[in-house]
Every structure is written in C-alpha cells, then in structure tokens.
Scaffold this motif. Structure first.
Motif, PDB file in Angstrom:
ATOM      1  N   LEU A 190      45.147  74.401 -43.827  1.00  0.00           N
ATOM      2  CA  LEU A 190      46.265  73.489 -44.067  1.00  0.00           C
ATOM      3  C   LEU A 190      45.761  72.052 -44.164  1.00  0.00           C
ATOM      4  CD1 LEU A 190      48.793  75.071 -41.549  1.00  0.00           C
ATOM      5  CD2 LEU A 190      49.070  75.028 -44.047  1.00  0.00           C
ATOM      6  N   LYS A 191      44.850  71.686 -43.249  1.00  0.00           N
ATOM      7  CA  LYS A 191      44.295  70.334 -43.235  1.00  0.00           C
ATOM      8  C   LYS A 191      43.556  70.050 -44.550  1.00  0.00           C
ATOM      9  CE  LYS A 191      42.130  68.946 -39.443  1.00  0.00           C
ATOM     10  NZ  LYS A 191      41.032  68.654 -38.481  1.00  0.00           N
ATOM     11  N   GLU A 192      42.736  71.004 -44.997  1.00  0.00           N
ATOM     12  CA  GLU A 192      42.000  70.840 -46.260  1.00  0.00           C
ATOM     13  C   GLU A 192      42.938  70.582 -47.434  1.00  0.00           C
ATOM     14  OE1 GLU A 192      39.918  74.526 -46.723  1.00  0.00           O
ATOM     15  OE2 GLU A 192      38.402  74.022 -45.224  1.00  0.00           O
ATOM     16  N   ASN A 193      44.127  71.179 -47.359  1.00  0.00           N
ATOM     17  CA  ASN A 193      45.101  71.059 -48.453  1.00  0.00           C
ATOM     18  C   ASN A 193      46.181  70.018 -48.175  1.00  0.00           C
ATOM     19  OD1 ASN A 193      44.506  73.341 -50.518  1.00  0.00           O
ATOM     20  ND2 ASN A 193      44.179  74.268 -48.508  1.00  0.00           N
ATOM     21  N   GLN A 194      45.982  69.229 -47.131  1.00  0.00           N
ATOM     22  CA  GLN A 194      46.910  68.165 -46.746  1.00  0.00           C
ATOM     23  C   GLN A 194      48.350  68.693 -46.657  1.00  0.00           C
ATOM     24  OE1 GLN A 194      46.176  65.051 -49.601  1.00  0.00           O
ATOM     25  NE2 GLN A 194      44.193  64.575 -48.725  1.00  0.00           N
ATOM     26  N   THR A 229      57.979  74.717 -47.220  1.00  0.00           N
ATOM     27  CA  THR A 229      56.685  74.159 -47.600  1.00  0.00           C
ATOM     28  C   THR A 229      56.352  74.592 -49.021  1.00  0.00           C
ATOM     29  OG1 THR A 229      54.402  73.868 -46.867  1.00  0.00           O
ATOM     30  CG2 THR A 229      55.309  76.083 -46.677  1.00  0.00           C
ATOM     31  N   ASN A 230      55.187  74.238 -49.484  1.00  0.00           N
ATOM     32  CA  ASN A 230      54.701  74.639 -50.797  1.00  0.00           C
ATOM     33  C   ASN A 230      54.341  76.128 -50.723  1.00  0.00           C
ATOM     34  OD1 ASN A 230      52.988  75.254 -52.976  1.00  0.00           O
ATOM     35  ND2 ASN A 230      52.266  73.137 -53.117  1.00  0.00           N
ATOM     36  N   ASP A 231      55.251  76.978 -51.176  1.00  0.00           N
ATOM     37  CA  ASP A 231      55.069  78.435 -51.040  1.00  0.00           C
ATOM     38  C   ASP A 231      53.817  78.942 -51.745  1.00  0.00           C
ATOM     39  OD1 ASP A 231      57.307  78.768 -49.487  1.00  0.00           O
ATOM     40  OD2 ASP A 231      58.610  79.346 -51.150  1.00  0.00           O
ATOM     41  N   LYS A 232      53.537  78.429 -52.924  1.00  0.00           N
ATOM     42  CA  LYS A 232      52.377  78.902 -53.687  1.00  0.00           C
ATOM     43  C   LYS A 232      51.079  78.609 -52.926  1.00  0.00           C
ATOM     44  CE  LYS A 232      50.466  78.894 -58.318  1.00  0.00           C
ATOM     45  NZ  LYS A 232      50.601  78.438 -59.690  1.00  0.00           N
ATOM     46  N   LEU A 233      50.966  77.388 -52.430  1.00  0.00           N
ATOM     47  CA  LEU A 233      49.780  76.991 -51.673  1.00  0.00           C
ATOM     48  C   LEU A 233      49.700  77.765 -50.349  1.00  0.00           C
ATOM     49  CD1 LEU A 233      47.289  75.250 -51.510  1.00  0.00           C
ATOM     50  CD2 LEU A 233      48.709  73.358 -50.708  1.00  0.00           C
ATOM     51  N   LEU A 234      50.829  77.901 -49.655  1.00  0.00           N
ATOM     52  CA  LEU A 234      50.840  78.640 -48.396  1.00  0.00           C
ATOM     53  C   LEU A 234      50.438  80.099 -48.627  1.00  0.00           C
ATOM     54  CD1 LEU A 234      51.358  78.938 -45.381  1.00  0.00           C
ATOM     55  CD2 LEU A 234      53.778  79.324 -45.916  1.00  0.00           C
ATOM     56  N   ASN A 235      50.970  80.734 -49.653  1.00  0.00           N
ATOM     57  CA  ASN A 235      50.612  82.129 -49.943  1.00  0.00           C
ATOM     58  C   ASN A 235      49.126  82.269 -50.231  1.00  0.00           C
ATOM     59  OD1 ASN A 235      53.140  83.229 -49.489  1.00  0.00           O
ATOM     60  ND2 ASN A 235      53.803  82.902 -51.594  1.00  0.00           N
ATOM     61  N   SER A 236      48.552  81.299 -50.902  1.00  0.00           N
ATOM     62  CA  SER A 236      47.118  81.309 -51.161  1.00  0.00           C
ATOM     63  C   SER A 236      46.332  81.223 -49.850  1.00  0.00           C
ATOM     64  CB  SER A 236      46.743  80.149 -52.082  1.00  0.00           C
ATOM     65  OG  SER A 236      45.356  80.075 -52.243  1.00  0.00           O
ATOM     66  N   ILE A 237      46.753  80.338 -48.959  1.00  0.00           N
ATOM     67  CA  ILE A 237      46.102  80.177 -47.659  1.00  0.00           C
ATOM     68  C   ILE A 237      46.240  81.466 -46.845  1.00  0.00           C
ATOM     69  CG2 ILE A 237      46.247  78.962 -45.431  1.00  0.00           C
ATOM     70  CD1 ILE A 237      46.984  76.426 -47.087  1.00  0.00           C
ATOM     71  N   LEU A 238      47.407  82.098 -46.885  1.00  0.00           N
ATOM     72  CA  LEU A 238      47.622  83.344 -46.148  1.00  0.00           C
ATOM     73  C   LEU A 238      46.760  84.476 -46.708  1.00  0.00           C
ATOM     74  CD1 LEU A 238      51.493  83.228 -45.584  1.00  0.00           C
ATOM     75  CD2 LEU A 238      49.679  82.711 -43.922  1.00  0.00           C
ATOM     76  N   ASP A 239      46.600  84.507 -48.032  1.00  0.00           N
ATOM     77  CA  ASP A 239      45.730  85.521 -48.657  1.00  0.00           C
ATOM     78  C   ASP A 239      44.276  85.338 -48.238  1.00  0.00           C
ATOM     79  OD1 ASP A 239      47.792  86.832 -49.941  1.00  0.00           O
ATOM     80  OD2 ASP A 239      47.481  85.825 -51.868  1.00  0.00           O
ATOM     81  N   ILE A 240      43.821  84.090 -48.224  1.00  0.00           N
ATOM     82  CA  ILE A 240      42.445  83.788 -47.802  1.00  0.00           C
ATOM     83  C   ILE A 240      42.252  84.192 -46.337  1.00  0.00           C
ATOM     84  CG2 ILE A 240      40.844  81.885 -47.313  1.00  0.00           C
ATOM     85  CD1 ILE A 240      42.090  80.473 -49.813  1.00  0.00           C
ATOM     86  N   THR A 241      43.255  83.909 -45.515  1.00  0.00           N
ATOM     87  CA  THR A 241      43.193  84.265 -44.088  1.00  0.00           C
ATOM     88  C   THR A 241      43.128  85.785 -43.929  1.00  0.00           C
ATOM     89  OG1 THR A 241      44.462  82.272 -43.561  1.00  0.00           O
ATOM     90  CG2 THR A 241      44.330  83.985 -41.848  1.00  0.00           C
ATOM     91  N   LYS A 242      43.957  86.485 -44.679  1.00  0.00           N
ATOM     92  CA  LYS A 242      43.965  87.958 -44.625  1.00  0.00           C
ATOM     93  C   LYS A 242      42.578  88.503 -44.955  1.00  0.00           C
ATOM     94  CE  LYS A 242      45.789  92.002 -46.932  1.00  0.00           C
ATOM     95  NZ  LYS A 242      46.402  92.513 -48.112  1.00  0.00           N
ATOM     96  N   PHE A 243      41.976  87.982 -46.010  1.00  0.00           N
ATOM     97  CA  PHE A 243      40.645  88.433 -46.422  1.00  0.00           C
ATOM     98  C   PHE A 243      39.595  88.100 -45.359  1.00  0.00           C
ATOM     99  CE2 PHE A 243      36.515  87.743 -48.376  1.00  0.00           C
ATOM    100  CZ  PHE A 243      36.331  88.942 -49.063  1.00  0.00           C
ATOM    101  N   THR A 244      39.610  86.861 -44.894  1.00  0.00           N
ATOM    102  CA  THR A 244      38.611  86.384 -43.932  1.00  0.00           C
ATOM    103  C   THR A 244      38.615  87.199 -42.640  1.00  0.00           C
ATOM    104  OG1 THR A 244      38.794  84.153 -44.828  1.00  0.00           O
ATOM    105  CG2 THR A 244      37.819  84.355 -42.635  1.00  0.00           C
ATOM    106  N   PHE A 245      39.797  87.541 -42.153  1.00  0.00           N
ATOM    107  CA  PHE A 245      39.919  88.253 -40.879  1.00  0.00           C
ATOM    108  C   PHE A 245      40.107  89.759 -41.055  1.00  0.00           C
ATOM    109  CE2 PHE A 245      40.725  83.905 -39.634  1.00  0.00           C
ATOM    110  CZ  PHE A 245      40.096  83.809 -38.405  1.00  0.00           C
ATOM    111  N   ASN A 246      39.992  90.237 -42.293  1.00  0.00           N
ATOM    112  CA  ASN A 246      40.134  91.666 -42.575  1.00  0.00           C
ATOM    113  C   ASN A 246      41.453  92.212 -42.021  1.00  0.00           C
ATOM    114  OD1 ASN A 246      39.290  94.087 -43.688  1.00  0.00           O
ATOM    115  ND2 ASN A 246      38.339  94.763 -41.784  1.00  0.00           N
ATOM    116  N   LEU A 247      42.546  91.500 -42.306  1.00  0.00           N
ATOM    117  CA  LEU A 247      43.860  91.866 -41.793  1.00  0.00           C
ATOM    118  C   LEU A 247      44.538  92.855 -42.736  1.00  0.00           C
ATOM    119  CD1 LEU A 247      44.912  88.272 -40.742  1.00  0.00           C
ATOM    120  CD2 LEU A 247      44.115  90.105 -39.243  1.00  0.00           C
TER     121      LEU A 247
END
Length: 188
Positions: free
Chosen positions: A26-30, A63-81
C-alpha cells in the motif's frame, strides 16, 4: 515449509506477516486502506483460541479497487494463499446488524485494521449459529467467558443491541441453550 503453508491456513504470526506485507505494498502505491476483520481471524489474532484460520473475513473501506485487487493478488502469490483467502461474504450478514461497534485493532503507516467489539462479535456468532465444523459455538463460549456473561438475560441484552430478536429462530435458541449449559448455567 511449515504445516500452515501446506494446508493454506494462516496462524497468528502469518496473519501479522500478511498485514505487514499489505502495508508495504500500500505504501509503495501511496494508498491508504482501512480493513475491518471479523470471524476466525479475530479469534486467531485477538483471543488466541484458534491455531489458525483459513480466510480473513473482512470489509474494505472505499479505495482504488483495481489497485487493491492487484495488491491482494500479489499477496496471495507471495504467501501461497488459497483462493478465497480474503472473504468479503461477511457483508451479507452485516446487513442484519442494527449497529456496528468497531474499535481500532492495529495501525500501520498505510493500513488501519479495525475489529468489532467483543459484544458485537458474540451477537454475530449467535446469529450465525452454524453447526460444526464451524467454530461459532467455541467462539461464543470464549466470548461469553471473556465478557463475564453468566445469565441468559445479559446475553439477550447484548444480542438485542446488535441483532433484531425477530432474527432468532430455533437454531439460535438451541445454540443459546447449549451455550448456557456448557458454561454451567440453566438458560432454559
């Protein structure tokens, strides 16, 4: 790889790692985000009564849904969720709530985590009253102990603050009776 990574479950430490990671993205994307968590994630993080949860029941602020969904997808991948690790289905039962009593649980630089007060969470657990393997009964028991609820009248007072009593059916009444019995009280 630990047991929780293999099973897709998130223990308390993993939940905090995920929230810290989300905050950094979130911080990286302000982007500022407020999230209200419910259910198993609260019971895992706050009450320490569950070793882990399979998902995070939550509601996001606007919030910005498109950006948030991207962040959530990256999180899912990173943590193997697993799919559904973020569960916004809680929005439907929240429509039955007369009022929300939220409090701040944790604040990061770009992420604020809120949770309902224990009384509201208890009322929601009674309303859900799902059979095992759902943990509603165990959660309600722990919340009653935590809130020092010893009478049916006190429990009903709390429930009616958050849920219209007309929503209580046979399932919820049985749930309340068994809850009293397990707590050592006669709530007939």
């Amino acid at each position: 790889m630990d047991m929780f990574n293999r099973t897709g479950l998130m223990d308390k430490n993993k939940l905090f790692e995920i929230f810290e990671y989300l905050n950094e993205r979130l911080k990286e994307n302000q982007l500022q985000l407020e999230i209200t968590i419910y259910g198993g994630s609260i019971m895992t993080m706050v009450y320490d009564n569950r070793p882990a949860t399979k998902d995070i029941d939550c509601v996001f602020s606007e919030t910005n849904d498109k950006l948030l969904n991207s962040i959530l997808d990256i999180t899912k991948f990173t943590f193997n969720l697993s799919d559904g690790w973020i569960n916004e289905e809680i929005k439907e039962p929240l429509k039955a709530i007369l009022k929300e009593d939220k409090e701040t649980y944790k604040i990061y630089s770009n992420l604020k985590i809120l949770k309902p007060k224990a009384e509201q969470l208890l009322a929601m657990k009674v309303l859900a009253a799902r059979p095992e393997p759902a943990k509603d009964f165990v959660d309600a028991y722990i919340l009653c102990k935590d809130l020092n609820i010893t009478t049916k009248d006190k429990l009903m007072e709390i429930i009616s603050t958050y849920i219209p009593l007309t929503f209580l059916g046979d399932r919820q009444i049985s749930f309340i009776r068994y809850l009293g019995e397990d707590l050592g009280y006669d709530w007939k």
